[in-house]
Design an enzyme around this catalytic site. Sequence first.
Site, PDB file in Angstrom:
ATOM      1  N   ASN A  46      74.363 -51.966  52.662  1.00  0.00           N
ATOM      2  CA  ASN A  46      74.463 -53.370  52.270  1.00  0.00           C
ATOM      3  C   ASN A  46      73.317 -53.814  51.370  1.00  0.00           C
ATOM      4  O   ASN A  46      73.375 -54.868  50.753  1.00  0.00           O
ATOM      5  CB  ASN A  46      74.531 -54.274  53.513  1.00  0.00           C
ATOM      6  CG  ASN A  46      73.416 -54.014  54.491  1.00  0.00           C
ATOM      7  OD1 ASN A  46      73.405 -52.983  55.155  1.00  0.00           O
ATOM      8  ND2 ASN A  46      72.458 -54.929  54.574  1.00  0.00           N
ATOM      9  N   ARG A  69      75.580 -52.639  59.376  1.00  0.00           N
ATOM     10  CA  ARG A  69      75.654 -53.008  60.800  1.00  0.00           C
ATOM     11  C   ARG A  69      76.137 -54.443  60.956  1.00  0.00           C
ATOM     12  O   ARG A  69      76.704 -54.800  61.970  1.00  0.00           O
ATOM     13  CB  ARG A  69      74.341 -52.754  61.523  1.00  0.00           C
ATOM     14  CG  ARG A  69      73.157 -53.477  60.987  1.00  0.00           C
ATOM     15  CD  ARG A  69      71.961 -53.139  61.846  1.00  0.00           C
ATOM     16  NE  ARG A  69      70.726 -53.420  61.124  1.00  0.00           N
ATOM     17  CZ  ARG A  69      69.540 -53.284  61.645  1.00  0.00           C
ATOM     18  NH1 ARG A  69      69.405 -52.858  62.878  1.00  0.00           N
ATOM     19  NH2 ARG A  69      68.457 -53.557  60.946  1.00  0.00           N
ATOM     20  N   SER A 173      61.523 -38.864  53.765  1.00  0.00           N
ATOM     21  CA  SER A 173      60.286 -39.308  53.124  1.00  0.00           C
ATOM     22  C   SER A 173      59.267 -38.180  53.095  1.00  0.00           C
ATOM     23  O   SER A 173      59.180 -37.379  54.031  1.00  0.00           O
ATOM     24  CB  SER A 173      59.708 -40.487  53.910  1.00  0.00           C
ATOM     25  OG  SER A 173      58.393 -40.755  53.458  1.00  0.00           O
ATOM     26  N   TYR A 233      56.756 -43.845  61.701  1.00  0.00           N
ATOM     27  CA  TYR A 233      57.712 -43.567  60.629  1.00  0.00           C
ATOM     28  C   TYR A 233      57.596 -42.097  60.184  1.00  0.00           C
ATOM     29  O   TYR A 233      58.604 -41.399  60.011  1.00  0.00           O
ATOM     30  CB  TYR A 233      57.414 -44.511  59.466  1.00  0.00           C
ATOM     31  CG  TYR A 233      58.340 -44.409  58.290  1.00  0.00           C
ATOM     32  CD1 TYR A 233      59.605 -44.983  58.325  1.00  0.00           C
ATOM     33  CD2 TYR A 233      57.942 -43.761  57.115  1.00  0.00           C
ATOM     34  CE1 TYR A 233      60.451 -44.901  57.222  1.00  0.00           C
ATOM     35  CE2 TYR A 233      58.775 -43.684  56.018  1.00  0.00           C
ATOM     36  CZ  TYR A 233      60.035 -44.257  56.079  1.00  0.00           C
ATOM     37  OH  TYR A 233      60.863 -44.180  54.991  1.00  0.00           O
ATOM     38  N   LYS A 271      60.860 -50.375  45.406  1.00  0.00           N
ATOM     39  CA  LYS A 271      60.866 -51.843  45.530  1.00  0.00           C
ATOM     40  C   LYS A 271      62.093 -52.294  46.321  1.00  0.00           C
ATOM     41  O   LYS A 271      63.148 -52.563  45.735  1.00  0.00           O
ATOM     42  CB  LYS A 271      60.941 -52.472  44.129  1.00  0.00           C
ATOM     43  CG  LYS A 271      59.670 -52.368  43.327  1.00  0.00           C
ATOM     44  CD  LYS A 271      59.847 -53.114  42.006  1.00  0.00           C
ATOM     45  CE  LYS A 271      58.894 -52.619  40.950  1.00  0.00           C
ATOM     46  NZ  LYS A 271      57.488 -52.798  41.251  1.00  0.00           N
ATOM     47  N   THR A 272      61.942 -52.300  47.637  1.00  0.00           N
ATOM     48  CA  THR A 272      63.016 -52.792  48.508  1.00  0.00           C
ATOM     49  C   THR A 272      62.362 -53.627  49.611  1.00  0.00           C
ATOM     50  O   THR A 272      61.131 -53.686  49.709  1.00  0.00           O
ATOM     51  CB  THR A 272      63.775 -51.629  49.195  1.00  0.00           C
ATOM     52  OG1 THR A 272      62.841 -50.924  50.026  1.00  0.00           O
ATOM     53  CG2 THR A 272      64.422 -50.682  48.214  1.00  0.00           C
TER      54      THR A 272
END
Length: 314
Positions: A46, A69, A173, A233, A271-272
Amino acid sequence: MSGKKERNKERREKRLQEISLLRTIPYSDHQRWWSQETVAVVTGANRGIGFEIARQLAEHGLTVILTSRNISVGIEATKALQEGGFSYDVHQLDILDGESISAFVEWIKQKYGGIDILVNNAGVNYNLGFDNSVEFARQVVDTNYYGTKNMIKAMIPVMKPSAAGARIVNVSSRLGRLNGRRNRIQDATLREKLTNLETLSEELIDRTVSSFLQQVEDETWQSGGWPQTFTDYSVSKLAVNAYTRLVAKEICDRPQGERIYINCYCPGWVKTAMTGWAGNISPEVAADTGVWLSLLSDQAITGKFFAERREINF
Ligand code: NDP
């Protein structure tokens, strides 16, 4: 900036320029193993990188199923894409919710009979800048590792047989590199066990993340020798990388016509929302390696880790 950093920056910028050029070269007819009948599923599509991967795959002529979701947000995202005239569908999917996954699998079977490509993009990270809180460690590990693993297990049985082979791409990552020079697990024996395909097992990966989570609970994780940057993470993505290699090994002897190729990649610093839009590349560029891996015609590539269309070490 030091000379080395400067050189690395220049090298990266050069590679990004090469990739912009590569992206302008259309796939030739003999490379295009896919058609509009080819179905690709993208999790967490999304927004951010997932949205871009979905958009680019549809532009290449596949049928893309955006999953989100929150279904209303997913529908809005799909509307924005449908204006381009490409082939999209949308379905609710929370990778942490077993019932949501089962409902999705049933819907896929009924409506499409199966899928050809799965992009495991959905993920979370709660740290920014130099922060290193583990307040949400369980959610990070559950979403990034267990959620991805749940999806792989649920979707392999519905991956369609084809001459070109089905594909799984895990968005991971570099922070999860096992043997990177910085930000790695300090315990060399554990690193070796996780690196060596003879000793790598699902149980070992699960035990590693559980041990981290236990130390978070006991508040002893800081002396546990875990990666120092975005620790929760990094541990979650390290597990994704290890699991990618493990699954590749487990499914490598499927017969021709039923093969599945599985790889992972690092999209860069993007860039998010995840980075508070502080990254240094756009989601469009970040999606590139994921799309390229999804469409690869080289079937020798499986169980590998990539960044900017190049293989990197785990
Ligand atoms: P965003 O935060 O913009 O998007 C994350 C997406 O994952 C959202 O669609 C989010 O849904 C979805 N998601 C989170 N939890 C779940 C869940 N339980 N079930 C289904 N969907 C879920 O981040 P990015 O686009 O930046 O990140 C995409 C991927 O790229 C992640 O795996 C991330 O770890 C990885 N990555 C990103 C980097 C970066 O610099 N941005 C660097 C390296 C890797 P919702 O909108 O509902 O929250």
